[in-house]
Scaffold this motif. Structure first.
Motif, PDB file in Angstrom:
ATOM      1  N   GLU A   1      -8.544  10.124 -58.722  1.00  0.00           N
ATOM      2  CA  GLU A   1      -8.997   8.727 -58.751  1.00  0.00           C
ATOM      3  C   GLU A   1     -10.179   8.497 -57.815  1.00  0.00           C
ATOM      4  N   ASP A   2     -10.239   9.240 -56.732  1.00  0.00           N
ATOM      5  CA  ASP A   2     -11.375   9.080 -55.832  1.00  0.00           C
ATOM      6  C   ASP A   2     -12.651   9.661 -56.448  1.00  0.00           C
TER       7      ASP A   2
ATOM      8  N   ASN B   1     -15.215  11.635 -49.274  1.00  0.00           N
ATOM      9  CA  ASN B   1     -14.717  12.830 -49.953  1.00  0.00           C
ATOM     10  C   ASN B   1     -15.818  13.824 -50.330  1.00  0.00           C
TER      11      ASN B   1
ATOM     12  N   THR C   1      -9.724  16.615 -53.080  1.00  0.00           N
ATOM     13  CA  THR C   1      -9.981  15.195 -53.342  1.00  0.00           C
ATOM     14  C   THR C   1      -9.204  14.763 -54.596  1.00  0.00           C
TER      15      THR C   1
END
Lengths: 338, 338, 338, 338
Positions: free
Chosen positions: A12-13, A58, A9
């Motif tokens: 930023e996520d 995610n 992942t």
């Protein structure tokens, strides 16, 4: 709560998800590693829905850290709850024995049994007026007239009465006539019924469902308590396992486990656990030794002609013998047989 | 029924017991051997109470030979029952798919999902207005307004609607608004509720309890049928076992077993069995291949924001893909997707 | 790994524990909150012993985040393993059927069955020479002479042979005579035996234990693989639950679950799961539809006189019918019946 | 044995089957009724194979009436078996406590623990030299050197030693060094191993498998006894259920059940049942109260650094406290702590 991110992942996520949790008033700690990122969430997580988080794109897995129950939680209420019913007390060092027939059959039967169990030291009388039966063709109980006979037995002996409620529409009559309202194992997750008894003024005896975890059981107590009724007695009565020699498998570990998790009193029903009268004594003794706050035992003056569960009922004579042993063990455990 | 006598029982006691059974209209055959006597009882044994016989003083054990259910028994009703709801049919070679969200959330949501699942070939719409939830703090469903939204979705699509009933007091409104009344797993032995839906004119979808045997499940159907309502659809939705990777363990053997025992149709809920959307397809396909008469599948237009069970819901797109495969397999099995 | 600290743990104790983990080469992230501190541990945690951490004085609970298996883990080996035995292949789109009697009884029997199952499309022959039996008084198998008869059946048909090994001392003879070594359900956690077959050159068919989780099952495969033998075929054969109608409960969800967790092929034994010949077909079909890589099925030329498991054996005729249906479904699933 | 014929079976077919049984030396009684014929079979039915009868063409079902075990059966051996090991005795009113660490780690550790548990009243020392571990990467025990350290601890204290055997090839060294040979839960149906220990001169401690019934457990004892070794101690250590709070679910009903079925002594392992040290005391007390003949308890002088199972080990101090309570309860139960 702990959230495990999927491998790979993007940063930023991860940050975006963390920010989302922070905007809900939680503290978020991020631990990054090769192929594994862990988010620790701290604060009031009861409002969070694990299922919803688990489908974030995610997220690999979500694990709960804090218990989902509050009112029944010993962490927020360290001292034992004592449930008082007339002269009877259960919990906090008080040991209570509830005894009587599976079902009320006649005035003579219920009064005779009530007198006998009182003489042997029982502090409450049990008796079913409404019976949950697997078969529609089996005896379903006397219904309301059965409750009236229980009331007569109470008048004759002074023993508070315990009886099972099977549907919300009986709440009013149980409120009027009965001293402790029993929720049977098959109704442990009948949430409509739990909500209704949560509004009653009478203590509730909540049996564990046949295949319900400790946490689910306590959550059902939480339903009742959330309705305003905090007098809940938990009752272990055996769970369903692969073993068929016994009717159910008594889970004696439930006693210390529940005492760790909750402040509510926990009692044991050795009669339904065993399903055979000759096994009631060893299971009752085991329950006391494991720290139970009480017992509920089936006693019938004529088991061979009982309308139900005769094979697991004790005669008054056998019950009297058992009470002698139970009394000695209760004392040894530092408790008081009330 | 078979009665095993205790070793050493005297001949006169055996004869007396045999005479007692004969006086109840039964034929009794006695097989004597060293240390073991067997009584075979033939006739209408449904009135006999195994428990009572088992506590006769000389009886060691009682075993049932005939099934305790009649109306649901395939022996007395060899041909398959077909449940018809509008244009939808389930059973007897007719395969039906019920699809929709876990819970009704808004008009837009339920109508959109209804249109989508209809387009993909579903024959009925599911949606919960009253939700059984383990926690009193979780979303409990929209209640009656949810039923009204289902009615709107039916008007928009023509799909019959299936929704769960949680207490006897809702019987009237379900009779008015809903096409198939669902009994949830946790209420499978809520006998008061079973009796009430037995009086309804609408078909009943009866889910198997988390730890109930095939026989108990059929006995619950028998409760409904004994009330006069013979349109019962059985639904396997996974049982509770020691395995925790899946939410429940789908018991695919239930399909051929129930078909052997009963004439009632049996469908499968792969969504609740799996608890994870990516496992719905293999379980749905397994159910069809094992001979199921239908499926009930959770579909949501926006699983990430579903108010419950989002993690096990399919998107309309994934459901459409699945229906393509299901359709091919249903044909291969010689059935018709209605 | 995630470590939850007890409420009220002092900051210096938390820091000391974090430092201890860091000294073991791990990254540690600390999330502090009122009444709850979470430590996230990232890095190679396979060396960490959860049990030991859980008894650190200030630790409330430890939760594992990463799988405890490496060689069998799909994360580190994304493509399917294909096990090749002569012309037979199992895994990676290749579907194989292993068929034959529960136990080898005579040359005539095993050769006749071998020819029949080959003609119907089976790619391997099964047959027990050493039989695990619950009773010491039951037929225990022919022993080594049974292996010789299997070898004759292989010579007569070209089918590779699969047989169960019951103790380490038979490793040499199995290495010499057998093509696939089977570990039975009751020996799934016979770790001494797993270590020995891990050193063999022959593929291993590892049956799931009666009450073992997916993770335990994969850990037993990991034992074999850690010994150097990476050709492991996992075989679901039903688990033990409360339901007694079937011999075991086929856990069809194991198929997609194992495929998610591991790259090893997974096949299904519907004969042992059902325990009744008439249920073999629906369970076999369900297994194929759920994505299994193969089947192992009991076939006997004279089930009524089989020395064991006759009630769950198919006749060659019924097996031939089943293979027709299985073949069609295997194609529909996009796989090749090898 | 009882044989139920299919409805509609012709009289000549019933007679033929009855004649077949009679030719095997059995008495057969036939009870005829509408739609149901019952055959009662009396005599030595141990030679009969239920499975074979169940596939006779006109047979619907076969039910066993007599137990499949003889040597372990209380019916043929009414008085309790007492297992004597040096000065220690278990069974027939003699209560024995076996205590020690999960695994032997060093001379200092095992001798120190041995002295401590002896001082508190234990009559035997336990310690694992060969450890069955779920993971191939976990500590597998010291092996033979561990047995030598146990021998030193015996020399230092006089306590007989109990250790687990994991494969037939260790029989010789266990015969030489160990006083009681333990069969672990995962090997309860390792029939090759059972046969080997059946030839040993040392008593066997047979743990119940994680999901084995009472009957299967006794059948495994029967394997050992059939080999000539009648000194078998049965040990209940918890079964696998849906509840995950405890490591296993202690089945306390096993104690009275086994005492009814068999004459062999039965002891309890509360450490493995609970999996948490703080639950050992209530479970140990429950076991004594239910009638157990002994306990086996994990004790470690430094649980925080134990190589395995530290979280369920008692310190010598806690064990000493427990022994005080156990002693009082053993006396109350009318038994003697040997």
């Amino acid at each position: 709560m702990v959230v495990i991110m999927k491998p790979g992942t993007r940063k930023e996520d991860i940050d975006a998800l963390a920010a989302k949790f922070e905007s809900q008033g939680l503290r978020v700690g991020v631990t990054n590693g090769v192929g594994c990122t862990i988010l620790g969430l701290v604060g009031d997580t009861t409002a969070l829905d694990m299922d919803k988080i688990s489908i974030e794109p995610n997220v690999e897995r979500v694990m709960r850290v804090q218990e989902p129950y509050k009112l029944a939680n010993r962490k927020f209420h360290p001292e034992d709850t004592v449930v008082t019913v007339g002269k009877a007390k259960i919990g906090g060092g008080n040991f209570g024995v509830i005894a009587g027939p599976c079902s009320v059959e006649s005035e003579e039967q219920i009064v005779e049994v009530a007198k006998a169990v009182k003489a042997s030291g029982a502090s409450m009388l049990r008796g079913g007026a409404f019976k949950p039966r697997t078969s529609p063709y089996a005896f379903q109980g006397m219904g309301t007239p059965g409750l009236d006979l229980l009331v007569e037995a109470r008048q004759a002996t002074g023993l508070p009465i315990v009886s099972e409620i099977m549907a919300p529409r009986y709440v009013e009559i149980f409120e009027e006539k009965v001293d402790v309202v029993q929720i049977g194992a098959r109704n442990m997750q009948n949430f409509e019924l739990l909500k209704e008894v949560g509004k009653m003024s009478k203590p509730v005896l909540l049996k564990r469902g046949l295949s319900n975890t400790y946490e689910e059981w306590i959550m059902s107590a939480e339903y009742i308590m959330a309705g305003g009724n905090e007098n809940v007695i938990l009752c272990e009565r055996g769970i369903r396992t692969f073993e068929t020699y016994t009717r159910n498998t008594l889970d004696v570990s439930a006693i210390p486990a529940i005492k760790q998790m909750s402040h509510l009193p926990v009692i044991v029903d050795p009669s339904h656990a065993a399903g055979m009268y000759w096994m009631v004594e060893p299971l009752a003794m085991a329950a006391v030794a494991a720290g139970a706050d009480g017992l509920i035992i089936e006693v019938h003056n004529d088991p061979a002609h009982a309308k139900c569960d005769g094979q697991q009922s004790l005669t008054p004579k056998k019950f009297d013998d058992l009470m002698g042993k139970v009394g000695t063990l209760v004392n040894m455990m530092g408790k008081t047989l009330v």
